[in-house]
Scaffold this motif. Structure first.
Motif, PDB file in Angstrom:
ATOM      1  N   ILE A  64      -2.452   2.440  94.701  1.00 48.36           N
ATOM      2  CA  ILE A  64      -2.472   0.852  94.345  1.00 48.36           C
ATOM      3  C   ILE A  64      -3.320   0.181  95.370  1.00 48.36           C
ATOM      4  CG2 ILE A  64      -0.056   0.550  93.476  1.00 48.36           C
ATOM      5  CD1 ILE A  64       0.880  -0.031  96.069  1.00 48.36           C
ATOM      6  N   ASP A  65      -3.608  -1.070  95.173  1.00 50.69           N
ATOM      7  CA  ASP A  65      -4.747  -1.588  95.985  1.00 50.69           C
ATOM      8  C   ASP A  65      -3.963  -2.866  96.874  1.00 50.69           C
ATOM      9  OD1 ASP A  65      -7.069  -0.604  94.645  1.00 50.69           O
ATOM     10  OD2 ASP A  65      -6.233  -1.915  93.140  1.00 50.69           O
ATOM     11  N   ALA A  66      -2.980  -3.233  96.235  1.00 46.90           N
ATOM     12  CA  ALA A  66      -2.049  -4.401  96.986  1.00 46.90           C
ATOM     13  C   ALA A  66      -0.602  -4.419  96.654  1.00 46.90           C
ATOM     14  CB  ALA A  66      -2.505  -5.842  96.314  1.00 46.90           C
ATOM     15  N   LEU A  67       0.091  -5.061  97.599  1.00 48.25           N
ATOM     16  CA  LEU A  67       1.576  -5.066  97.285  1.00 48.25           C
ATOM     17  C   LEU A  67       2.150  -6.171  98.110  1.00 48.25           C
ATOM     18  CD1 LEU A  67       2.902  -2.332  99.865  1.00 48.25           C
ATOM     19  CD2 LEU A  67       0.675  -2.842  99.708  1.00 48.25           C
ATOM     20  N   GLY A  68       3.257  -6.630  97.570  1.00 51.88           N
ATOM     21  CA  GLY A  68       4.285  -7.465  98.092  1.00 51.88           C
ATOM     22  C   GLY A  68       5.163  -6.508  99.123  1.00 51.88           C
ATOM     23  N   THR A  69       5.275  -7.028 100.432  1.00 51.15           N
ATOM     24  CA  THR A  69       5.599  -6.213 101.781  1.00 51.15           C
ATOM     25  C   THR A  69       5.852  -7.009 102.794  1.00 51.15           C
ATOM     26  OG1 THR A  69       5.485  -3.999 102.791  1.00 51.15           O
ATOM     27  CG2 THR A  69       3.213  -5.567 102.521  1.00 51.15           C
ATOM     28  N   THR A  70       6.195  -6.235 103.913  1.00 52.21           N
ATOM     29  CA  THR A  70       6.362  -6.958 105.316  1.00 52.21           C
ATOM     30  C   THR A  70       5.270  -6.679 106.331  1.00 52.21           C
ATOM     31  OG1 THR A  70       7.965  -5.515 106.117  1.00 52.21           O
ATOM     32  CG2 THR A  70       8.990  -6.942 104.602  1.00 52.21           C
ATOM     33  N   VAL A 197       4.810 -10.653 102.807  1.00 48.82           N
ATOM     34  CA  VAL A 197       3.651 -10.921 102.793  1.00 48.82           C
ATOM     35  C   VAL A 197       2.957 -10.220 101.577  1.00 48.82           C
ATOM     36  CG1 VAL A 197       3.212 -11.372 105.333  1.00 48.82           C
ATOM     37  CG2 VAL A 197       2.631  -9.013 104.212  1.00 48.82           C
ATOM     38  N   ILE A 198       1.608 -10.813 101.343  1.00 48.57           N
ATOM     39  CA  ILE A 198       0.897 -10.030 100.179  1.00 48.57           C
ATOM     40  C   ILE A 198      -0.173  -9.509 100.965  1.00 48.57           C
ATOM     41  CG2 ILE A 198      -0.686 -10.387  98.359  1.00 48.57           C
ATOM     42  CD1 ILE A 198       1.107 -12.839  97.281  1.00 48.57           C
ATOM     43  N   ALA A 199      -0.290  -8.132 101.006  1.00 46.91           N
ATOM     44  CA  ALA A 199      -1.017  -7.382 101.532  1.00 46.91           C
ATOM     45  C   ALA A 199      -2.171  -6.724 100.589  1.00 46.91           C
ATOM     46  CB  ALA A 199      -0.559  -6.413 102.878  1.00 46.91           C
ATOM     47  N   ILE A 200      -3.323  -6.600 100.992  1.00 43.35           N
ATOM     48  CA  ILE A 200      -4.350  -6.081 100.236  1.00 43.35           C
ATOM     49  C   ILE A 200      -5.410  -5.029 100.827  1.00 43.35           C
ATOM     50  CG2 ILE A 200      -6.158  -6.598  98.439  1.00 43.35           C
ATOM     51  CD1 ILE A 200      -5.053  -8.921  97.581  1.00 43.35           C
ATOM     52  N   ASP A 201      -5.919  -4.181 100.250  1.00 45.45           N
ATOM     53  CA  ASP A 201      -6.855  -3.084 101.038  1.00 45.45           C
ATOM     54  C   ASP A 201      -7.889  -3.910 101.344  1.00 45.45           C
ATOM     55  OD1 ASP A 201      -7.610  -0.252 101.447  1.00 45.45           O
ATOM     56  OD2 ASP A 201      -9.484  -0.984 100.155  1.00 45.45           O
ATOM     57  N   GLN A 202      -8.471  -3.572 102.589  1.00 47.68           N
ATOM     58  CA  GLN A 202      -9.461  -4.405 103.087  1.00 47.68           C
ATOM     59  C   GLN A 202     -10.757  -4.244 102.392  1.00 47.68           C
ATOM     60  OE1 GLN A 202     -10.386  -3.210 107.206  1.00 47.68           O
ATOM     61  NE2 GLN A 202     -11.232  -5.021 107.913  1.00 47.68           N
ATOM     62  N   GLN A 203     -11.029  -2.861 102.087  1.00 43.94           N
ATOM     63  CA  GLN A 203     -12.325  -2.592 101.237  1.00 43.94           C
ATOM     64  C   GLN A 203     -12.131  -3.505  99.839  1.00 43.94           C
ATOM     65  OE1 GLN A 203     -12.897   1.191 100.370  1.00 43.94           O
ATOM     66  NE2 GLN A 203     -15.102   1.096  99.618  1.00 43.94           N
ATOM     67  N   PHE A 204     -10.942  -3.597  99.351  1.00 44.80           N
ATOM     68  CA  PHE A 204     -11.056  -4.425  98.126  1.00 44.80           C
ATOM     69  C   PHE A 204     -11.263  -5.894  98.584  1.00 44.80           C
ATOM     70  CE2 PHE A 204      -9.511  -6.737  94.427  1.00 44.80           C
ATOM     71  CZ  PHE A 204      -9.657  -6.113  93.475  1.00 44.80           C
ATOM     72  N   ILE A 205     -10.741  -6.430  99.293  1.00 44.38           N
ATOM     73  CA  ILE A 205     -10.866  -7.922 100.006  1.00 44.38           C
ATOM     74  C   ILE A 205     -12.693  -8.147 100.158  1.00 44.38           C
ATOM     75  CG2 ILE A 205     -10.546  -9.342 101.692  1.00 44.38           C
ATOM     76  CD1 ILE A 205      -7.813  -8.153 102.244  1.00 44.38           C
ATOM     77  N   GLN A 206     -13.157  -7.105 100.721  1.00 46.22           N
ATOM     78  CA  GLN A 206     -14.492  -7.498 101.257  1.00 46.22           C
ATOM     79  C   GLN A 206     -15.362  -7.188  99.916  1.00 46.22           C
ATOM     80  OE1 GLN A 206     -15.110  -4.036 104.076  1.00 46.22           O
ATOM     81  NE2 GLN A 206     -14.231  -5.333 105.481  1.00 46.22           N
ATOM     82  N   GLN A 207     -15.124  -6.560  98.961  1.00 48.58           N
ATOM     83  CA  GLN A 207     -15.941  -6.367  97.730  1.00 48.58           C
ATOM     84  C   GLN A 207     -15.559  -7.289  96.790  1.00 48.58           C
ATOM     85  OE1 GLN A 207     -15.155  -2.230  96.618  1.00 48.58           O
ATOM     86  NE2 GLN A 207     -16.542  -1.333  98.084  1.00 48.58           N
ATOM     87  N   HIS A 208     -14.175  -8.008  96.622  1.00 50.88           N
ATOM     88  CA  HIS A 208     -14.020  -8.793  95.705  1.00 50.88           C
ATOM     89  C   HIS A 208     -13.191 -10.080  96.232  1.00 50.88           C
ATOM     90  CE1 HIS A 208     -15.111  -5.544  93.115  1.00 50.88           C
ATOM     91  NE2 HIS A 208     -14.076  -4.805  93.610  1.00 50.88           N
TER      92      HIS A 208
END
Length: 310
Positions: A64-70, A197-208
């Motif tokens: 997965i690329d993102a998740l609801g988490t803490t 929080v909603i957390a997303i992979d750093q590379q995905f954030i940078q690219q999209h």
């Protein structure tokens, strides 16, 4: 030329999002059911997990690329993987929803010394339990810990195999109707410390980055819909969690504080609320030996949600 452009245009990348049962994350699901992702041109795929730790491990495996988490799971993921999760938004904080439930013979936290206590190890439960013990002069070493998922924890407590468990909605809803069990501690005693929080992979954030912003906006739109259409929204979200709409509403409104989009900047600013929680969480996790490596708090906040980046 217009035909050529339409034929060669790329489809948007799929954002694979992990979600487990927790009322504050359900707006990710509600946004899908309301068609908000498709309306924004997003390709979002939701993948369900039975626990926070399962979702974290799936991210670490690249599933997965993102998740609801803490914040707890974000720090632990950075400890256990070369991949880098970043926090892009605060969904809510626990204000009584995360609890320690014990059988009626256990009268207080101090009575847990030497007892069998169940929780999801390497997850949020460790933090909640560690803070409860700290407030009562105990440590994790004073207990016999067993690691199970939420459903197994409930079953083990009912079977008398555990003296207490760390749990949260919807798993704890039915337990609390049983006179054989009662609440020893809840997150209201550490209100504001357990951030979801909603957390997303750093590379995905940078690219999209545009996709990330649209995803966050869809979450907020789903939450706004719930404020104007609560009956419809609660029914949709409750069905996924396997509880009634009334039970969902109680869990959401009586133990959880949702963070509005307009309040995000207060969390993401330098030395703001999120920084305070990150540092406190890192300290507790290191004291409990859940984190032992280098400092993982640097660049844990995505700049997309920093003041001036809206």
């Amino acid at each position: 030329m217009a035909i050529l452009n339409s034929c060669t245009s790329k489809a948007p990348p799929t954002l694979r999002v992990g979600i487990n049962a927790w009322p504050g994350y359900e707006f990710i699901y509600l946004a899908q059911e309301l068609g908000l992702y498709k309306k924004s041109g997003l390709d979002v795929r939701l993948i369900e997990f039975s626990s926070l730790s399962d979702a974290r491990r799936a991210y670490e495996r690249g599933q997965i690329d993102a998740l609801g988490t803490t914040v707890i799971e974000v720090l632990q993921s950075r400890e256990n993987s070369e991949k880098s999760l970043q926090i892009v938004s605060i969904s809510d904080y626990s204000d009584g929803a995360d609890i320690i439930i014990a059988n009626r013979h256990i009268t207080d936290i101090k009575s847990l010394k030497g007892k069998e206590v169940g929780l999801e190890l390497a997850s949020l439960g460790v933090y909640v339990l560690a803070r409860a013990l700290e407030k009562n002069g105990l440590t994790l070493n004073d207990l016999h810990l067993q690691s199970l998922d939420q459903q197994s924890l409930t079953e083990a407590l009912k079977a008398g195999e555990l003296d207490a468990i760390v749990t949260y909605p919807p798993s704890n809803i039915q337990l609390l109707t049983d006179p054989n069990f009662h609440t020893l501690f809840d997150s209201k005693a550490i209100s504001g410390e357990v951030l979801d929080v909603i957390a997303i992979d750093q590379q995905f954030i940078q690219q999209h980055p545009a996709i990330v912003r649209q995803f966050i906006a869809a979450f907020e739109s789903a939450y706004q819909y719930s404020l104007t259409h609560p009956d419809q929204a609660y029914a949709i979200m409750a069905e996924r969690e396997g509880i009634t709409a009334n039970e969902f509403e109680i869990a959401l409104t009586q133990g959880i504080k949702m963070i509005r989009f307009s309040d995000q900047a207060d969390y993401f600013k330098a030395h703001g609320k999120l920084d305070e929680v990150i540092q406190r969480t890192d300290k507790v996790l290191r004291e409990s030996q859940q984190i032992k490596g280098i400092d993982h708090t640097k660049d844990i906040k995505s700049s997309l949600n920093s003041p001036g980046k809206q």
